[in-house]
Design a protein around this motif. Sequence first.
Motif: not given
Lengths: 166, 191
Positions: B91-102, B111-115, B180-186
């Motif tokens: 289930a985790v793998r299924k939800s682990r969709q790569p973030v669309d780089v475009s 999306a990166s933060r949520d991931y 990393n999460i804090a940097q992304l939030e910022e």
Amino acid sequence: MRQQTNIETQFFELIENNKDRINRICSVYAKNSEDQKDLVQDVFLNIWKALPSFEQRSSIHTWVYRITLNVCMRSKYEKLQRSKVNLDSIKIEYPSEEPKEAKYEQLYQCIAQLAESDRSLIVLFLEDLPYKEIAQILGISENYVAVKIKRIKAQLLNCLNAQKDA
Amino acid sequence: MLDKDLKNLWNNAPQKGNVQFDKQKILNEMNTEIQKIDRSIRNRNLRETFAALLVILMFGWSFFTTDVLISKIGMGAVVLGAAFIIYKLYAVRKSRQPVDVSTDVKTQLVASRDYLKKEQNLLQNVLYWYILPLAAPILFIGIVNGSPLLFKVIYSLFVIGLSFFVYWLNQKAAKGFDPNIAQLEEAIEKL
């Protein structure tokens, strides 16, 4: 088969036309020349991977900028990094005696001092993109782009003047 | 300095190197690289599933060979626990969709933060989806069998100690996501 050939042609055309732009942006985010090469390779790989699903909802130009900035910004986050790509067919050649005028180095240094998100805005502005396109690339409103560019430009000019005086 | 001067300065700056690419090799190399990335993901998934399947086989075998009802219940619980872990990882793998780089930069950052938050959450909750489903029935089997008391004590301490260690390792890894999460939030906030 024919579609694949089309994609290949499109890819070569795309990277030939954009390689300098991509390299310029990557150099702003890279820590050193090795890092710069890795970023350029990663951008090329992502363009190749994403090209078949390009939907022409935005211009190809906007699309390339998005991929470049996303790859470069992502590289900063250790936990988002994949193992490094290693493509020998892509190289960056440096002229043996590159004339480096102080004003250019100062510009790069001042850009490097900006916050990450501000860096992406100013780079797109310097690339002479209209505010509308910058807004589309970054996912923010056009008005907000104008406000932010004004502030970042002032910051950049302050830095350049301070460097000139020093 | 005017906008035009600033842009001229940027555009006239000596190139930070010239990008050269070998047209003959580049596509082959990139396709190989993409396959390599896909293969490493597939191998990791296989390793995870294989480890859980091994537990299922071992305890499944014991389930059918043991005559003691209470041990049978314990073995069955371990098999169910391992099956639950396989399901959870799937289930985790299924939800682990790569973030669309475009996509646009802001969407990409969100999306990166949520991931990363999802990955962190998985590690933080390891007690519920990994440790308890396996350790509790394994502990139960050790306690209810007819071994001497000393063995039971050592066995229980070992299982509990190992569980704590796995828990501690995962919590430590989860904390590693915080910067990393804090940097992304910022970055999201400042954009």
